[in-house]
Design a protein around this motif. Structure first.
Motif: not given
Length: 134
Positions: A80-88, A92-95, A97-108
């Motif tokens: 359960r601890g590992k799952l909680r850390r993996s979800r966190q 963080a990785l999804q955030e 990716v979202d930031a990179a997608a925003t930058v890519i769209m701005t550059l496009l």
């Protein structure tokens, strides 16, 4: 409050059946709920038999099934601890990716704007005269 000798004997017999892996009325799991079912008494009656419950706790903690249950409980807590850390980490990785997608769209969008602007003007390079003061 105590229980009758007959009830106490029924609980002891049920405990022995469960601990030896030979249940008659339950699935054989070492739980207090199964203890009272195996003995054919209510939970309230079983809880009045404090001496038997103390013995049950001691015997199930040191029995092979009890040790296995403790190991499973520990492993489950670790997982359960590992799952909680993996979800966190995933969050963080999804955030990122979202930031990179925003930058890519701005550059496009900027790139498209620059291409439009470049298509509207000639491609000739116009030199800028250098003025030198003497």
């Amino acid at each position: 409050m105590t229980v009758s000798a007959k009830t106490e004997q029924a609980l002891r017999n049920a405990m022995e059946r469960l601990l030896s892996g030979q249940p008659q009325h339950t699935d054989g799991k070492l739980t207090k709920n199964n203890l009272c079912r195996e003995a054919g008494v209510s939970r309230a009656t079983m809880h009045r038999a404090t001496e038997i419950l103390t013995e049950w706790d001691c015997r199930t903690a040191t029995s092979p099934a009890g040790v296995l249950q403790q190991r499973h409980t520990t492993e489950l807590a670790e997982l359960r601890g590992k799952l909680r850390r993996s979800r966190q980490e995933c969050h963080a990785l999804q955030e990122q990716v979202d930031a990179a997608a925003t930058v890519i769209m701005t550059l496009l969008a900027e790139n498209a704007s620059l291409r439009e602007h470049a298509n509207g003007h000639s491609a000739a390079v116009i030199p800028i005269p250098l003025s030198r003061k003497r």
